[in-house]
Design a protein around this motif. Structure first.
Motif, PDB file in Angstrom:
ATOM      1  N   ARG A   1     -27.094   1.068  -5.579  1.00 27.92           N
ATOM      2  CA  ARG A   1     -25.838   0.475  -5.093  1.00 27.92           C
ATOM      3  C   ARG A   1     -25.485   1.016  -3.708  1.00 27.92           C
TER       4      ARG A   1
ATOM      5  N   ILE B   1     -26.656  -1.315 -12.530  1.00 19.49           N
ATOM      6  CA  ILE B   1     -27.292  -0.986 -11.258  1.00 19.49           C
ATOM      7  C   ILE B   1     -27.144   0.502 -10.984  1.00 19.49           C
TER       8      ILE B   1
ATOM      9  N   HIS C   1     -35.824  -3.607  -6.476  1.00 16.13           N
ATOM     10  CA  HIS C   1     -34.543  -4.228  -6.139  1.00 16.13           C
ATOM     11  C   HIS C   1     -34.613  -4.826  -4.735  1.00 16.13           C
TER      12      HIS C   1
ATOM     13  N   LEU D   1     -23.670  -6.335  -7.352  1.00 19.54           N
ATOM     14  CA  LEU D   1     -23.784  -4.953  -6.896  1.00 19.54           C
ATOM     15  C   LEU D   1     -22.896  -4.016  -7.714  1.00 19.54           C
TER      16      LEU D   1
ATOM     17  N   TYR E   1     -28.258  -9.414 -10.615  1.00 13.56           N
ATOM     18  CA  TYR E   1     -27.118  -8.552 -10.912  1.00 13.56           C
ATOM     19  C   TYR E   1     -26.180  -8.490  -9.710  1.00 13.56           C
TER      20      TYR E   1
ATOM     21  N   VAL F   1     -33.702  -7.927  -9.577  1.00 13.83           N
ATOM     22  CA  VAL F   1     -34.372  -6.767 -10.161  1.00 13.83           C
ATOM     23  C   VAL F   1     -35.671  -7.259 -10.795  1.00 13.83           C
TER      24      VAL F   1
END
Length: 270
Positions: free
Chosen positions: A253, A248, A115, A243, A241, A127
């Motif tokens: 996060r 996730i 990430h 957050l 993506y 990702v």
């Protein structure tokens, strides 16, 4: 995967790899396999045993799993010869590891979800997937990332190949692109999380030769994939993506922090 589909995918990718060499006879001789046998693999009438899959993959310096991927890895990226790999792979920067170093590095073999954030998509998390595996007394890495631009719908793919080594408690990964030879990346990780083998955090630095792309550094967190997840399944999870996306991991996060300042808080640009 049905055996017939596996044979077809393997044959297609093997043919692409063989195109970079003078002849099938030469390839068979260097691998140490009978030419008639490798012809069967090329035609898709037979699938190599696990042993010969490993030997063939090692010769082409391509993950065994990549031979069974269809639309995930374009053939033009997969078709890299061993000669090209040895010339461009940054593993030449590191000598063969001692047995004690290699023994420690084996703890990190496996598939990871990677990430990070980038200047191209400042409000989103990239990702990607990295495979770490042992080859020729070295620990090598293959990085895959695939993302769809939310505005244009264009799919961007990138593959980096590199080497992994330890200095103290820090893991270093130095990677470059094979095909265009236009990208260099270094990642430094420290398994500081409570679950040392599941999460690793650190920083990745990227540099390209394109005048429109500036070098930058991003905080990164790696999450080890579960034992039941294979490489193809892991790559399907690649993308961009938000957050707040439920896919996730909560640890990821929390690591990146506030969505509104995702890029500003996690990167350094030149």
């Amino acid at each position: 995967m049905p055996k017939e589909d596996a044979r077809k995918l393997y044959a297609t990718n093997l043919r692409l790899l063989c195109q970079k060499h003078k002849s099938v006879s030469e390839i068979a001789r260097k691998i140490g396999i009978n030419r008639q046998q490798i012809e069967k693999y090329l035609k898709g009438t037979s699938l190599p045993s696990a042993y010969w899959q490993h030997q063939i993959a090692e010769f082409f310096e391509t993950p065994v799993e990549a031979f069974f991927l269809g639309d995930v890895i374009p053939g033009t990226l997969l078709a890299q010869s061993k000669a090209t790999a040895s010339r461009n792979n940054p593993s030449v920067l590191v000598e063969s590891l001692s047995s004690s170093e290699l023994s420690r590095l084996r703890n990190y073999e496996g598939i990871y979800h990677v990430h990070f954030v980038s200047p191209a998509f400042k409000s989103l998390i990239h990702v990607g997937v990295t495979l770490i595996r042992e080859q020729n007394h070295r620990m090598n890495s293959v990085f895959f990332v695939r993302s769809r631009d939310p505005e244009t719908g264009i799919i961007h793919r990138s593959h980096l190949y590199g080497t992994v080594f330890l200095r103290g408690e820090r893991l270093f990964i130095v990677e470059s692109s094979k095909r265009a030879q236009d990208r260099l990346s270094e990642t430094i990780l420290y398994p500081s999380h409570g679950d040392r083998m599941k999460y690793m955090t650190g920083i990745c630095v990227g540099l390209t030769w394109h005048p429109e792309s500036e070098p930058y550094a991003s905080r990164t967190i790696w999450r080890r994939a579960g034992a039941s997840l294979d490489l193809k399944q892991a790559i399907r999870g690649c993308g961009l993506y938000s957050l707040s996306n439920p896919q996730i991991d909560p640890v990821v996060r929390n690591y990146f922090g506030t969505p509104g300042s995702l890029f500003e808080n996690n990167t350094i640009s030149a």
